[in-house]
Design an enzyme around this catalytic site. Sequence first.
Site, mmCIF file in Angstrom:
data_model
loop_
_atom_site.group_PDB
_atom_site.id
_atom_site.type_symbol
_atom_site.label_atom_id
_atom_site.label_comp_id
_atom_site.label_asym_id
_atom_site.label_seq_id
_atom_site.Cartn_x
_atom_site.Cartn_y
_atom_site.Cartn_z
ATOM 1 N N SER A 153 4.509 6.545 36.298
ATOM 2 C CA SER A 153 3.509 7.355 35.607
ATOM 3 C C SER A 153 3.020 6.685 34.323
ATOM 4 O O SER A 153 3.812 6.144 33.537
ATOM 5 C CB SER A 153 4.075 8.739 35.268
ATOM 6 O OG SER A 153 3.135 9.470 34.521
ATOM 7 N N SER A 179 1.275 8.567 32.160
ATOM 8 C CA SER A 179 1.087 9.661 31.207
ATOM 9 C C SER A 179 1.778 9.403 29.867
ATOM 10 O O SER A 179 1.201 9.684 28.807
ATOM 11 C CB SER A 179 1.578 10.975 31.816
ATOM 12 O OG SER A 179 0.721 11.395 32.859
ATOM 13 N N LYS A 194 4.724 20.522 41.770
ATOM 14 C CA LYS A 194 3.585 21.288 41.260
ATOM 15 C C LYS A 194 3.579 22.740 41.742
ATOM 16 O O LYS A 194 3.258 23.653 40.973
ATOM 17 C CB LYS A 194 2.275 20.599 41.636
ATOM 18 C CG LYS A 194 2.028 19.309 40.866
ATOM 19 C CD LYS A 194 0.651 18.757 41.132
ATOM 20 C CE LYS A 194 0.395 17.526 40.295
ATOM 21 N NZ LYS A 194 -0.993 17.027 40.435
ATOM 22 N N ASP A 240 -5.790 19.282 36.840
ATOM 23 C CA ASP A 240 -6.155 18.300 37.868
ATOM 24 C C ASP A 240 -7.631 18.412 38.232
ATOM 25 O O ASP A 240 -8.334 17.412 38.357
ATOM 26 C CB ASP A 240 -5.297 18.496 39.122
ATOM 27 C CG ASP A 240 -3.912 17.892 38.992
ATOM 28 O OD1 ASP A 240 -3.758 16.928 38.222
ATOM 29 O OD2 ASP A 240 -2.989 18.389 39.645
ATOM 30 N N ARG A 298 -0.112 22.634 57.193
ATOM 31 C CA ARG A 298 -0.215 22.595 55.727
ATOM 32 C C ARG A 298 -1.674 22.684 55.292
ATOM 33 O O ARG A 298 -2.007 23.363 54.319
ATOM 34 C CB ARG A 298 0.426 21.317 55.188
ATOM 35 C CG ARG A 298 0.562 21.281 53.671
ATOM 36 C CD ARG A 298 1.431 20.098 53.254
ATOM 37 N NE ARG A 298 1.534 19.960 51.818
ATOM 38 C CZ ARG A 298 2.364 20.625 51.041
ATOM 39 N NH1 ARG A 298 3.190 21.520 51.580
ATOM 40 N NH2 ARG A 298 2.411 20.436 49.735
#
Length: 276
Positions: free
Chosen positions: A23, A25, A75, A111, A165
Site C-alpha cells: 500500500s 497510503s 471492507k 472509493d 457474487r
Amino acid sequence: MSRARITGGVRVAGIVGNPVAHSLSPVIHNAWIEAAGMDASYVAFSPKDPAGFEALVAAGRAGLLSGVNVTAPFKEQAYALADTASETSRSSGSANILVFRDGQVAADSADGFGLLWALETQAPALSLHGSVVVMLGAGGAARAAAATLADAGAEVRIVNRTRDRAEALAADLAGSVTVAEGPAAFDGAALIVNALTVRPELDLATLDPATVLMDMTYKPVVTPFLQAGRDAGLVTVDGLAMLIGQAGPSFEAIFGVAPPDLDPRPILLAHLGQTA
C-alpha cells in the site's frame, strides 16, 4: 493551506488490509502529515483474519486509533462493525474509512469519490450520465465504484468470475446495475473499470475507439491492461489517480483537517521508481 497541528498527543491512524505491505497510503498520508506539521503517524496494519480485524476495531473504540483506511479483504466487515455509516457506505455495503470517536465507529467510503476524481483528471471528456460502464469484479472496491457510477447516471454492468457474487451486488444496488457475461457485456461500453487483481481477458480491438479503460491497481501504475489500452489508442485512467483522489477525504475524515496543498503524485512515482 496554512500549517495545522493537532493537539493532545500523537494521533495514530493507518491502512488495514491483508496483504497491505504494497500500500502507498502511508506514503501519501505521512507526506501530508509532515507538510502540515501535525503530531500524527499513519502506519500499516495487517490482521491475519476477520477476528484480528475486529480486535483492531476494538482498539479504535478504546481510543488507541483516530481512524483507519480499509482495503481488501475487510471492507465489507468494516461496514458491518460500524455504529453509523454514511449514505455512500450504506449504498455499497462496504467501507474504506473507519473513524473512531468517543467509543463509536463511523464508516464511510471514499472509493467512489476517488474514482470520479481520477476520471475527471485523466478522462475529462467522458460523460457518465446515460453511458454504459462495465465493472470487472464484485469486491468491496467494485461495490463502492458501481454505486457511485450508478448514482452518476451510468448503466453499470457487473462482470465477475463468480456469478452469484455479481448477482448479490446487483441486487443490493438494484436500479441500473445488472449482471452481464460474455463479449456482449462490452457492447456500447463508454468505460471499462478493472477491479480485479489480474489482467482481464478482453479483446480491445472489439471496443469502440472512444472507450475509456481504468484499472484500480496501481502497482505498476501502467498495468498490462492499461498498456494494452494505450497501444490500442484508448484513453486510460490509472489506479494511482484513484488512490490520490480517495486519500483527501480519508485524511480529512480521520484527522479532522483538510490535507495541505501538496500533490502526492510526484512523491508516489518517485517512491515506485516510475515516471508514468
